[in-house]
Scaffold this motif. Structure first.
Motif, PDB file in Angstrom:
ATOM      1  N   LEU A  45       0.900  -1.238  -0.069  1.00 54.27           N
ATOM      2  CA  LEU A  45      -0.190   0.270  -0.309  1.00 54.27           C
ATOM      3  C   LEU A  45       0.924   1.218   0.432  1.00 54.27           C
ATOM      4  O   LEU A  45       0.501   2.324  -0.330  1.00 54.27           O
ATOM      5  CB  LEU A  45      -0.761   0.003   1.523  1.00 54.27           C
ATOM      6  N   LEU A  46       2.119   0.756   0.254  1.00 55.66           N
ATOM      7  CA  LEU A  46       2.852   2.194   0.490  1.00 55.66           C
ATOM      8  C   LEU A  46       3.326   2.454  -1.464  1.00 55.66           C
ATOM      9  O   LEU A  46       2.988   1.655  -1.657  1.00 55.66           O
ATOM     10  CB  LEU A  46       4.124   1.628   0.230  1.00 55.66           C
ATOM     11  N   ASN A  47       3.435   3.778  -1.540  1.00 58.43           N
ATOM     12  CA  ASN A  47       3.805   4.453  -2.824  1.00 58.43           C
ATOM     13  C   ASN A  47       4.821   3.508  -3.529  1.00 58.43           C
ATOM     14  O   ASN A  47       5.158   3.515  -2.081  1.00 58.43           O
ATOM     15  CB  ASN A  47       3.037   5.782  -3.087  1.00 58.43           C
ATOM     16  N   GLY A  48       5.084   3.944  -4.494  1.00 58.00           N
ATOM     17  CA  GLY A  48       6.435   3.384  -5.035  1.00 58.00           C
ATOM     18  C   GLY A  48       7.405   3.027  -4.817  1.00 58.00           C
ATOM     19  O   GLY A  48       8.318   2.545  -3.703  1.00 58.00           O
ATOM     20  N   PRO A  49       8.287   4.287  -4.570  1.00 62.50           N
ATOM     21  CA  PRO A  49       9.437   4.979  -3.587  1.00 62.50           C
ATOM     22  C   PRO A  49       9.257   4.392  -2.321  1.00 62.50           C
ATOM     23  O   PRO A  49      10.816   3.995  -1.924  1.00 62.50           O
ATOM     24  CB  PRO A  49       9.928   6.315  -4.491  1.00 62.50           C
ATOM     25  N   VAL A  50       8.994   5.046  -1.476  1.00 55.48           N
ATOM     26  CA  VAL A  50       8.239   4.569  -0.408  1.00 55.48           C
ATOM     27  C   VAL A  50       8.384   3.097  -0.233  1.00 55.48           C
ATOM     28  O   VAL A  50       9.121   2.265   0.819  1.00 55.48           O
ATOM     29  CB  VAL A  50       7.843   4.994   0.536  1.00 55.48           C
ATOM     30  N   ARG A  51       7.844   2.680  -1.043  1.00 56.89           N
ATOM     31  CA  ARG A  51       8.051   0.652  -0.637  1.00 56.89           C
ATOM     32  C   ARG A  51       9.221   0.337  -0.568  1.00 56.89           C
ATOM     33  O   ARG A  51       9.582  -0.577  -0.160  1.00 56.89           O
ATOM     34  CB  ARG A  51       6.343   0.149  -1.398  1.00 56.89           C
ATOM     35  N   THR A  52      10.034   1.302  -1.996  1.00 58.25           N
ATOM     36  CA  THR A  52      11.435   0.098  -2.079  1.00 58.25           C
ATOM     37  C   THR A  52      12.186  -0.097  -0.879  1.00 58.25           C
ATOM     38  O   THR A  52      12.876  -0.438  -0.801  1.00 58.25           O
ATOM     39  CB  THR A  52      12.108   0.748  -3.332  1.00 58.25           C
ATOM     40  N   ARG A  53      12.072   1.349  -0.378  1.00 59.81           N
ATOM     41  CA  ARG A  53      12.799   1.783   0.685  1.00 59.81           C
ATOM     42  C   ARG A  53      12.318   1.034   2.283  1.00 59.81           C
ATOM     43  O   ARG A  53      13.623   0.796   2.426  1.00 59.81           O
ATOM     44  CB  ARG A  53      12.573   3.394   1.562  1.00 59.81           C
ATOM     45  N   VAL A  54      11.417   1.152   2.135  1.00 54.01           N
ATOM     46  CA  VAL A  54      10.636   0.353   3.282  1.00 54.01           C
ATOM     47  C   VAL A  54      11.130  -1.639   3.466  1.00 54.01           C
ATOM     48  O   VAL A  54      11.725  -2.156   4.265  1.00 54.01           O
ATOM     49  CB  VAL A  54       9.189   0.569   3.691  1.00 54.01           C
ATOM     50  N   LEU A 163       9.545  10.624   5.540  1.00 50.49           N
ATOM     51  CA  LEU A 163       9.638  11.646   4.877  1.00 50.49           C
ATOM     52  C   LEU A 163      10.845  12.317   4.191  1.00 50.49           C
ATOM     53  O   LEU A 163      10.658  13.745   3.536  1.00 50.49           O
ATOM     54  CB  LEU A 163       9.975  11.874   6.560  1.00 50.49           C
ATOM     55  N   THR A 164      11.323  11.246   3.586  1.00 47.90           N
ATOM     56  CA  THR A 164      12.495  11.872   2.723  1.00 47.90           C
ATOM     57  C   THR A 164      12.035  12.304   1.292  1.00 47.90           C
ATOM     58  O   THR A 164      10.916  11.810   0.383  1.00 47.90           O
ATOM     59  CB  THR A 164      12.977  10.000   1.772  1.00 47.90           C
ATOM     60  N   GLY A 165      13.098  13.713   0.913  1.00 50.06           N
ATOM     61  CA  GLY A 165      12.070  14.699   0.280  1.00 50.06           C
ATOM     62  C   GLY A 165      11.317  15.642   0.636  1.00 50.06           C
ATOM     63  O   GLY A 165      10.861  16.323  -0.163  1.00 50.06           O
ATOM     64  N   PRO A 167      10.021  19.155   2.590  1.00 45.87           N
ATOM     65  CA  PRO A 167      10.483  20.061   2.909  1.00 45.87           C
ATOM     66  C   PRO A 167      11.008  19.875   4.193  1.00 45.87           C
ATOM     67  O   PRO A 167      12.442  21.135   4.286  1.00 45.87           O
ATOM     68  CB  PRO A 167       9.847  21.163   2.397  1.00 45.87           C
ATOM     69  N   GLN A 168      10.215  20.003   5.307  1.00 43.98           N
ATOM     70  CA  GLN A 168      10.189  20.221   6.327  1.00 43.98           C
ATOM     71  C   GLN A 168      10.380  18.883   6.949  1.00 43.98           C
ATOM     72  O   GLN A 168       9.541  17.987   8.016  1.00 43.98           O
ATOM     73  CB  GLN A 168       8.912  20.398   7.173  1.00 43.98           C
ATOM     74  N   ALA A 169      11.446  17.456   6.063  1.00 42.93           N
ATOM     75  CA  ALA A 169      11.541  16.303   7.128  1.00 42.93           C
ATOM     76  C   ALA A 169      11.755  16.415   8.688  1.00 42.93           C
ATOM     77  O   ALA A 169      11.591  15.291   8.864  1.00 42.93           O
ATOM     78  CB  ALA A 169      12.596  16.197   6.084  1.00 42.93           C
ATOM     79  N   ASP A 170      12.971  16.745   8.844  1.00 42.29           N
ATOM     80  CA  ASP A 170      13.427  17.123  10.564  1.00 42.29           C
ATOM     81  C   ASP A 170      12.426  16.970  11.434  1.00 42.29           C
ATOM     82  O   ASP A 170      12.438  16.793  12.366  1.00 42.29           O
ATOM     83  CB  ASP A 170      14.750  17.696  10.109  1.00 42.29           C
ATOM     84  N   ARG A 171      11.797  18.603  11.203  1.00 41.82           N
ATOM     85  CA  ARG A 171      11.208  18.883  11.664  1.00 41.82           C
ATOM     86  C   ARG A 171       9.450  17.439  12.001  1.00 41.82           C
ATOM     87  O   ARG A 171       8.962  17.648  13.084  1.00 41.82           O
ATOM     88  CB  ARG A 171      10.598  20.381  11.449  1.00 41.82           C
TER      89      ARG A 171
END
Length: 297
Positions: A45-54, A163-165, A167-171
Motif C-alpha cells: 500500500l506504500l507508494n512506489g519509492p517509499v515501498r522500495t525503501r521500506v 519523510l524523505t524529500g 521540505p520539513q522532514a526533520d521537523r
C-alpha cells in the motif's frame, strides 16, 4: 569484463551499477515476500519509492534476525556472533561507500544514505541482535533496551523513509518519532506474546520481565496486552499526520496488529502457550481494505 548476455536485448540499455542497484532491490523485495505475509501485504500500500525503501530496510532486519533465530545445524552462538559482527561491519562500510558485495546490504545502504539513516539507529539494532545470542531472560531495563534496538529503531528507520524529500522532514520526524517508536514496540511485543512457546521451547528465551511461560495466566496475559494496547493507542494518534503515500500502509499494519491483540486477549493462556495466534487470510484482507479507506482520509 563485458558480459552482454546479462542484459535482456528487449530492454533499454542499463549501466552496470544501475542494474546492480536494481537486482539488489529485487533481492530485498524477495526477502519480504518470503518471510512476512502481513508486513508484505501492508507494504504494497506504500507508494512506489517509499515501498522500495521500506523493503530495503526490512530485508536487512530480517536477515540479521534469521542469523540469530535460525542457526545452522551443528552451529554455535560464537558462529552466529561472528556473522552478526561481519554483517554490521558490512553495513558500516556500505554506509560510507554506498556499495556492498552483499545485495541486501547494498539495497539497505542505498536507502539509508538517501534517507538519513545512520549508525545511531543501525548500531542499537545490532546490539539487540547480539543480546539474543547470550541472554535468556530480561529485567525491566534490559527489556526496554532490547525493544528499542530490535523494534523502535526500525520504526524510526521507516519514518525516515516516509519523510524523505519533504521540505520539513526533520521537523516532522521530531514530532512523529515517538509514535513510530510506540508502533514498533507494539509490533514486537505482540510477536513476543504470539511466540511465547517457540521462544521458550526452541530458542530457550523469555522476553517479558518476570514471566515464567509455564505459569503464564490470564492476569499476565492482560497485563502485557494492556501495555501493547497503550502503545497502539499512542501510535494511532500520529498516523493521520503521516504523508499520504505512507498513511494507508501504516494504518493497515496497525489494524492487523490491533486485531492480533484482540485475538490474543480472547485466547486462553494455555492456547497462547502452545500455538501461534494468527489472523486468517480473509479477515486480513477485510482489515486491510477497511484501513485503506480510513487511511485515505
Amino acid at each position: 569484463m563485458s558480459a552482454p548476455w546479462t542484459h535482456d536485448r528487449d530492454q533499454q540499455p542499463t549501466t552496470g551499477y544501475e542494474l546492480y542497484d536494481e537486482v539488489a532491490e529485487k533481492s530485498a523485495a524477495l526477502v519480504i515476500k518470503r518471510y512476512s505475509t502481513s508486513f508484505g501485504m501492508a507494504s504494497r500500500l506504500l507508494n512506489g519509492p517509499v515501498r522500495t525503501r521500506v523493503r530495503n530496510i526490512y530485508a536487512l532486519v530480517r536477515i540479521a534476525d534469521e542469523i540469530v533465530d535460525a542457526p545452522r545445524p551443528l552451529g554455535e552462538p560464537r558462529d552466529q556472533l561472528r556473522l552478526i559482527d561481519a554483517l554490521q561491519d558490512e553495513v558500516h562500510e556500505s554506509l560510507r561507500t554506498g556499495h556492498s558485495a552483499n545485495l541486501v546490504v547494498h539495497a539497505f545502504a542505498r536507502t539509508a544514505r538517501s534517507c538519513g539513516i545512520g549508525v545511531d539507529l543501525v548500531d542499537p539494532f545490532f546490539a539487540s541482535m547480539r543480546t539474543d545470542l547470550f541472554r535468556e531472560e530480561h529485567d525491566e531495563a534490559s527489556f526496554a533496551t532490547y525493544v528499542y534496538g530490535s523494534a523502535e529503531v526500525v520504526g524510526l528507520m521507516c519514518l525516515r523513509a516516509f519523510l524523505t524529500g519533504r521540505p520539513q522532514a526533520d521537523r516532522e520526524y521530531a514530532g512523529l518519532a515517538p509514535g513510530a517508536q510506540r508502533l514498533g514496540a507494539a509490533f514486537q511485543k505482540v510477536n513476543f506474546l504470539r511466540d511465547l512457546a517457540a521462544d521458550r521451547d526452541q530458542l530457550g528465551r523469555s522476553y517479558f520481565p518476570g514471566l515464567d511461560p509455564d505459569r503464564f495466566d490470564e492476569a499476565a496475559r492482560d497485563r502485557f496486552l494492556d501495555d501493547i494496547d497503550a502503545d497502539l493507542a499512542a501510535a494511532a494518534v500520529v498516523i493521520p499526520a503521516l504523508p499520504v503515500g505512507s498513511r494507508r500502509a501504516v494504518a493497515a499494519a496497525h489494524a492487523l496488529f490491533a486485531e492480533l491483540s484482540r485475538r490474543l486477549r480472547a485466547s486462553s493462556p494455555e492456547r497462547i502457550r502452545t500455538e501461534r495466534i494468527r489472523v486468517p487470510g480473509p479477515v486480513k484482507a477485510r482489515i486491510v481494505a477497511r484501513a485503506v479507506m480510513v487511511g485515505a482520509g
